[in-house]
Design a protein around this motif. Sequence first.
Motif, mmCIF file in Angstrom:
data_model
loop_
_atom_site.group_PDB
_atom_site.id
_atom_site.type_symbol
_atom_site.label_atom_id
_atom_site.label_comp_id
_atom_site.label_asym_id
_atom_site.label_seq_id
_atom_site.Cartn_x
_atom_site.Cartn_y
_atom_site.Cartn_z
ATOM 1 N N HIS A 68 141.147 77.084 102.212
ATOM 2 C CA HIS A 68 140.226 77.463 103.291
ATOM 3 C C HIS A 68 138.832 77.724 102.729
ATOM 4 O O HIS A 68 138.673 78.426 101.730
ATOM 5 C CB HIS A 68 140.747 78.699 104.028
ATOM 6 C CG HIS A 68 141.888 78.384 104.940
ATOM 7 N ND1 HIS A 68 141.723 78.094 106.264
ATOM 8 C CD2 HIS A 68 143.214 78.277 104.695
ATOM 9 C CE1 HIS A 68 142.893 77.828 106.815
ATOM 10 N NE2 HIS A 68 143.816 77.933 105.876
ATOM 11 N N TYR A 75 134.890 81.485 109.212
ATOM 12 C CA TYR A 75 136.119 82.186 109.566
ATOM 13 C C TYR A 75 135.809 83.442 110.371
ATOM 14 O O TYR A 75 136.495 83.761 111.348
ATOM 15 C CB TYR A 75 136.909 82.547 108.307
ATOM 16 C CG TYR A 75 138.214 83.255 108.600
ATOM 17 C CD1 TYR A 75 139.362 82.537 108.911
ATOM 18 C CD2 TYR A 75 138.281 84.643 108.588
ATOM 19 C CE1 TYR A 75 140.541 83.192 109.202
ATOM 20 C CE2 TYR A 75 139.458 85.302 108.877
ATOM 21 C CZ TYR A 75 140.594 84.569 109.186
ATOM 22 O OH TYR A 75 141.772 85.220 109.474
ATOM 23 N N GLN A 85 136.234 80.217 113.393
ATOM 24 C CA GLN A 85 136.397 78.789 113.135
ATOM 25 C C GLN A 85 137.226 78.601 111.861
ATOM 26 O O GLN A 85 137.312 79.505 111.030
ATOM 27 C CB GLN A 85 135.039 78.107 112.966
ATOM 28 C CG GLN A 85 134.146 78.170 114.197
ATOM 29 C CD GLN A 85 132.824 77.462 113.959
ATOM 30 O OE1 GLN A 85 132.783 76.291 113.598
ATOM 31 N NE2 GLN A 85 131.726 78.189 114.157
ATOM 32 N N VAL A 86 137.821 77.442 111.742
ATOM 33 C CA VAL A 86 138.633 77.107 110.571
ATOM 34 C C VAL A 86 138.028 75.889 109.894
ATOM 35 O O VAL A 86 137.749 74.875 110.542
ATOM 36 C CB VAL A 86 140.091 76.806 110.972
ATOM 37 C CG1 VAL A 86 140.889 76.331 109.765
ATOM 38 C CG2 VAL A 86 140.749 78.031 111.597
ATOM 39 N N ARG A 138 138.941 73.667 106.397
ATOM 40 C CA ARG A 138 139.971 73.610 105.374
ATOM 41 C C ARG A 138 140.050 72.230 104.735
ATOM 42 O O ARG A 138 139.648 71.229 105.316
ATOM 43 C CB ARG A 138 141.331 73.975 105.969
ATOM 44 C CG ARG A 138 141.833 72.970 106.997
ATOM 45 C CD ARG A 138 143.042 73.487 107.746
ATOM 46 N NE ARG A 138 143.540 72.500 108.705
ATOM 47 C CZ ARG A 138 144.462 72.748 109.620
ATOM 48 N NH1 ARG A 138 144.996 73.950 109.710
ATOM 49 N NH2 ARG A 138 144.859 71.798 110.446
ATOM 50 N N TRP A 154 138.660 70.814 110.601
ATOM 51 C CA TRP A 154 137.859 71.853 111.257
ATOM 52 C C TRP A 154 138.509 72.201 112.587
ATOM 53 O O TRP A 154 139.037 71.316 113.281
ATOM 54 C CB TRP A 154 136.432 71.366 111.502
ATOM 55 C CG TRP A 154 135.626 72.259 112.419
ATOM 56 C CD1 TRP A 154 134.900 73.360 112.060
ATOM 57 C CD2 TRP A 154 135.488 72.140 113.838
ATOM 58 N NE1 TRP A 154 134.322 73.940 113.162
ATOM 59 C CE2 TRP A 154 134.667 73.204 114.282
ATOM 60 C CE3 TRP A 154 135.986 71.238 114.787
ATOM 61 C CZ2 TRP A 154 134.336 73.392 115.621
ATOM 62 C CZ3 TRP A 154 135.668 71.418 116.126
ATOM 63 C CH2 TRP A 154 134.840 72.479 116.528
ATOM 64 N N LYS A 155 138.490 73.488 112.921
ATOM 65 C CA LYS A 155 138.946 73.947 114.231
ATOM 66 C C LYS A 155 137.903 74.882 114.819
ATOM 67 O O LYS A 155 137.349 75.732 114.117
ATOM 68 C CB LYS A 155 140.285 74.682 114.133
ATOM 69 C CG LYS A 155 141.453 73.798 113.725
ATOM 70 C CD LYS A 155 142.754 74.583 113.791
ATOM 71 C CE LYS A 155 143.939 73.739 113.365
ATOM 72 N NZ LYS A 155 145.217 74.468 113.530
ATOM 73 N N PRO A 188 146.502 80.781 109.272
ATOM 74 C CA PRO A 188 145.364 81.296 108.495
ATOM 75 C C PRO A 188 145.082 82.782 108.743
ATOM 76 O O PRO A 188 144.711 83.509 107.812
ATOM 77 C CB PRO A 188 144.193 80.436 108.978
ATOM 78 C CG PRO A 188 144.820 79.181 109.463
ATOM 79 C CD PRO A 188 146.117 79.613 110.079
ATOM 80 N N THR A 189 145.279 83.225 109.973
ATOM 81 C CA THR A 189 145.093 84.649 110.286
ATOM 82 C C THR A 189 146.153 85.487 109.591
ATOM 83 O O THR A 189 145.857 86.552 109.021
ATOM 84 C CB THR A 189 145.154 84.881 111.800
ATOM 85 O OG1 THR A 189 144.195 84.039 112.443
ATOM 86 C CG2 THR A 189 144.863 86.340 112.141
#
Length: 211
Positions: free
Chosen positions: A42, A48, A52-53, A55, A72-73, A199-200
């Motif tokens: 990440h 973050y 947003q993500v 990675r 990407w998110k 990820p959280t």
Amino acid sequence: MQSPKQYEVETRFFFNSVEEAFAALPFLESSLTAHSKWQTYHYGLSLYHQDQVLRVGELVKNNNPTQFFLGWKGVDTGSFANIRAEIDEEITNGITNSAILAMLGGKSTHQSKDDVINELIHLNHSEFMQFSGENRLGFYEPLQLSLKLMSCDSLQYPLLVEIEKSTSDYKLVRSLEAELQAITAKYSLTHRVVHDEPPTLLYKALFGTNP
């Protein structure tokens, strides 16, 4: 050119064993036809903190050669499920016209995955956490449901089953979310829902909190 952006609508359930998961979702075992080993890195702590993500993923699927992906998110807009805009781009041999890097304000064409990673760092989006695990993957046609059985010892819930639907039309995401909620209720899994995404869960495990 068509936008590479999709909207993923997903939720997940915790289980104590694979057998418990298969018993809870009778269609799960026969639907999981693929296997992958993965390592995810990440990048961009500031992103973050904006939900947003960003990675880079290293993936070995069904014992095929290793592939690398930039992902990407966007911000989670879901209530029951997680709903995010998502872009995934293969960078195994570099990339031409990366939508993600262009969105971040960087150079969008690179000759190797290492060049892509260096561009992320150049844009002040350094790596801040990583984890690895294994997935069993599949699709259940009657419910149009993408399935993932994820094993990852780094998380609070080391065994998760994820169910997902996706669309390129944001107007459809609420109806897809309602479908996931109905499936959850039908199989009596409401008490097993984990709203936090991996990820959280990782961030909480590493740092003890979440912004």
